[in-house]
Design a protein around this motif. Structure first.
Motif, PDB file in Angstrom:
ATOM      1  N   ALA A  50      -0.420 -44.803  12.657  1.00 46.47           N
ATOM      2  CA  ALA A  50       0.238 -45.801  11.817  1.00 46.47           C
ATOM      3  C   ALA A  50       0.765 -46.948  12.671  1.00 46.47           C
ATOM      4  N   ALA A  51       0.770 -48.138  12.108  1.00 43.70           N
ATOM      5  CA  ALA A  51       1.386 -49.285  12.765  1.00 43.70           C
ATOM      6  C   ALA A  51       2.853 -49.353  12.323  1.00 43.70           C
ATOM      7  N   ILE A  52       3.724 -49.637  13.257  1.00 40.21           N
ATOM      8  CA  ILE A  52       5.159 -49.726  12.980  1.00 40.21           C
ATOM      9  C   ILE A  52       5.566 -51.198  12.893  1.00 40.21           C
ATOM     10  N   MET A  53       6.327 -51.528  11.867  1.00 41.86           N
ATOM     11  CA  MET A  53       6.898 -52.857  11.700  1.00 41.86           C
ATOM     12  C   MET A  53       8.410 -52.688  11.906  1.00 41.86           C
ATOM     13  N   PRO A  54       8.912 -52.943  13.119  1.00 36.98           N
ATOM     14  CA  PRO A  54      10.338 -52.709  13.376  1.00 36.98           C
ATOM     15  C   PRO A  54      11.208 -53.754  12.675  1.00 36.98           C
ATOM     16  N   VAL A  55      12.122 -53.265  11.860  1.00 35.20           N
ATOM     17  CA  VAL A  55      13.038 -54.130  11.127  1.00 35.20           C
ATOM     18  C   VAL A  55      14.446 -53.582  11.354  1.00 35.20           C
ATOM     19  N   LYS A  56      15.279 -54.388  11.975  1.00 33.53           N
ATOM     20  CA  LYS A  56      16.628 -53.955  12.342  1.00 33.53           C
ATOM     21  C   LYS A  56      17.641 -54.433  11.313  1.00 33.53           C
ATOM     22  N   VAL A  57      18.406 -53.477  10.761  1.00 31.33           N
ATOM     23  CA  VAL A  57      19.437 -53.812   9.783  1.00 31.33           C
ATOM     24  C   VAL A  57      20.808 -53.251  10.158  1.00 31.33           C
ATOM     25  N   LEU A  58      20.858 -52.423  11.201  1.00 32.64           N
ATOM     26  CA  LEU A  58      22.128 -51.835  11.623  1.00 32.64           C
ATOM     27  C   LEU A  58      22.457 -52.269  13.045  1.00 32.64           C
ATOM     28  N   ASP A  59      23.740 -52.424  13.326  1.00 36.76           N
ATOM     29  CA  ASP A  59      24.160 -52.834  14.663  1.00 36.76           C
ATOM     30  C   ASP A  59      24.245 -51.627  15.596  1.00 36.76           C
ATOM     31  N   ARG A  60      24.715 -51.847  16.801  1.00 39.85           N
ATOM     32  CA  ARG A  60      24.745 -50.771  17.802  1.00 39.85           C
ATOM     33  C   ARG A  60      25.691 -49.639  17.443  1.00 39.85           C
ATOM     34  N   TRP A  61      26.545 -49.834  16.460  1.00 41.13           N
ATOM     35  CA  TRP A  61      27.446 -48.778  15.998  1.00 41.13           C
ATOM     36  C   TRP A  61      26.911 -48.090  14.747  1.00 41.13           C
ATOM     37  N   GLY A  62      25.728 -48.505  14.303  1.00 42.71           N
ATOM     38  CA  GLY A  62      25.122 -47.910  13.113  1.00 42.71           C
ATOM     39  C   GLY A  62      25.669 -48.474  11.816  1.00 42.71           C
ATOM     40  N   SER A  63      26.273 -49.650  11.864  1.00 42.51           N
ATOM     41  CA  SER A  63      26.827 -50.285  10.668  1.00 42.51           C
ATOM     42  C   SER A  63      25.978 -51.470  10.257  1.00 42.51           C
ATOM     43  N   GLY A  64      25.981 -51.743   8.960  1.00 39.26           N
ATOM     44  CA  GLY A  64      25.242 -52.878   8.440  1.00 39.26           C
ATOM     45  C   GLY A  64      25.712 -53.206   7.042  1.00 39.26           C
ATOM     46  N   THR A  65      25.090 -54.210   6.450  1.00 36.35           N
ATOM     47  CA  THR A  65      25.473 -54.624   5.103  1.00 36.35           C
ATOM     48  C   THR A  65      24.347 -54.333   4.124  1.00 36.35           C
ATOM     49  N   TYR A  66      24.734 -54.108   2.880  1.00 37.77           N
ATOM     50  CA  TYR A  66      23.718 -53.927   1.850  1.00 37.77           C
ATOM     51  C   TYR A  66      22.893 -55.204   1.692  1.00 37.77           C
ATOM     52  N   GLY A  67      23.496 -56.361   1.948  1.00 36.91           N
ATOM     53  CA  GLY A  67      22.755 -57.614   1.874  1.00 36.91           C
ATOM     54  C   GLY A  67      21.634 -57.677   2.892  1.00 36.91           C
ATOM     55  N   ASP A  68      21.940 -57.330   4.157  1.00 41.60           N
ATOM     56  CA  ASP A  68      20.900 -57.321   5.195  1.00 41.60           C
ATOM     57  C   ASP A  68      19.815 -56.297   4.879  1.00 41.60           C
ATOM     58  N   ILE A  69      20.223 -55.124   4.430  1.00 36.70           N
ATOM     59  CA  ILE A  69      19.252 -54.075   4.106  1.00 36.70           C
ATOM     60  C   ILE A  69      18.343 -54.543   2.963  1.00 36.70           C
ATOM     61  N   SER A  70      18.937 -55.137   1.947  1.00 33.03           N
ATOM     62  CA  SER A  70      18.162 -55.620   0.798  1.00 33.03           C
ATOM     63  C   SER A  70      17.197 -56.723   1.207  1.00 33.03           C
ATOM     64  N   ASN A  71      17.666 -57.662   2.026  1.00 31.41           N
ATOM     65  CA  ASN A  71      16.785 -58.728   2.514  1.00 31.41           C
ATOM     66  C   ASN A  71      15.639 -58.155   3.339  1.00 31.41           C
ATOM     67  N   ALA A  72      15.924 -57.149   4.144  1.00 33.76           N
ATOM     68  CA  ALA A  72      14.894 -56.523   4.979  1.00 33.76           C
ATOM     69  C   ALA A  72      13.857 -55.784   4.133  1.00 33.76           C
ATOM     70  N   ILE A  73      14.293 -55.128   3.081  1.00 35.27           N
ATOM     71  CA  ILE A  73      13.367 -54.428   2.187  1.00 35.27           C
ATOM     72  C   ILE A  73      12.383 -55.433   1.580  1.00 35.27           C
ATOM     73  N   ARG A  74      12.896 -56.526   1.060  1.00 35.34           N
ATOM     74  CA  ARG A  74      12.035 -57.558   0.467  1.00 35.34           C
ATOM     75  C   ARG A  74      11.101 -58.163   1.527  1.00 35.34           C
ATOM     76  N   TRP A  75      11.652 -58.431   2.717  1.00 39.56           N
ATOM     77  CA  TRP A  75      10.864 -59.027   3.800  1.00 39.56           C
ATOM     78  C   TRP A  75       9.703 -58.111   4.172  1.00 39.56           C
TER      79      TRP A  75
END
Length: 169
Positions: A50-75
């Motif tokens: 499989a080919a991997i498309m790396p998309v980062k939505v969490l910071d180095r502490w494992g935290s993120g926003t639902y907005g970033d996650i949602s934008n990444a899903i659409r992207w």
């Protein structure tokens, strides 16, 4: 991950094209999914071609926003992802995230998400959106449910997750 194929990705945390994993969990999950095989190194990934498309939505502490996650899903859906793995979760629903999941699902994307690691009978979001997402919990080495994994009627499947509190030899 030598020999693993990568598609261009994106970092929604830093808003750039360098989605480097500075926490380690994403790299671990990527290896489980697509690590190269038959090369005398490490283990074989489940879908090693499989080919991997790396998309980062969490910071180095494992935290993120639902907005970033949602934008990444659409992207990712717009960039041609066939499968989106969301090895993350939170306790609250989000209409923005549900809309993004519905969008990706409508484009034929299979979406897999972690059930959560709280050991409760409530599945975390986004895994709780069972109309769009396959909710995955964890098993121990002996194929019993890991103490930390969330469970309940919205759980779809269990997969090896480990239990560092037990001698697994």
């Amino acid at each position: 991950l030598a020999g693993t194929s990568f598609a261009p990705g994106f970092d929604f945390v830093n808003n750039d094209t360098q989605p480097n994993d500075d926490e380690g969990h994403g790299t671990h999950v990527t290896g489980t999914i697509a690590q190269s095989t038959n090369n005398g190194e490490g283990v074989a990934g489940l879908a090693y071609r499989a080919a991997i498309m790396p998309v980062k939505v969490l910071d180095r502490w494992g935290s993120g926003t639902y907005g970033d996650i949602s934008n990444a899903i659409r992207w990712a859906a717009d960039k041609g992802a066939d499968v989106i793995n969301l090895s993350l979760g939170g306790p609250f629903p989000s209409q923005t995230m549900e809309d993004a999941l519905a969008y990706a699902y409508g484009k034929g994307v299979t979406i897999v998400a972690a059930a959560g690691n709280d050991g409760t009978g409530t599945i975390s979001y986004p895994a709780a959106y069972d109309s769009y997402v396959i909710a995955v919990g964890a098993t121990r080495y002996d194929e019993t449910r890991a103490y930390y994994t969330n469970y309940g009627s919205r759980l779809d499947i269990l997969a090896p997750g480990g239990d560092m509190n037990v001698d697994q030899s």
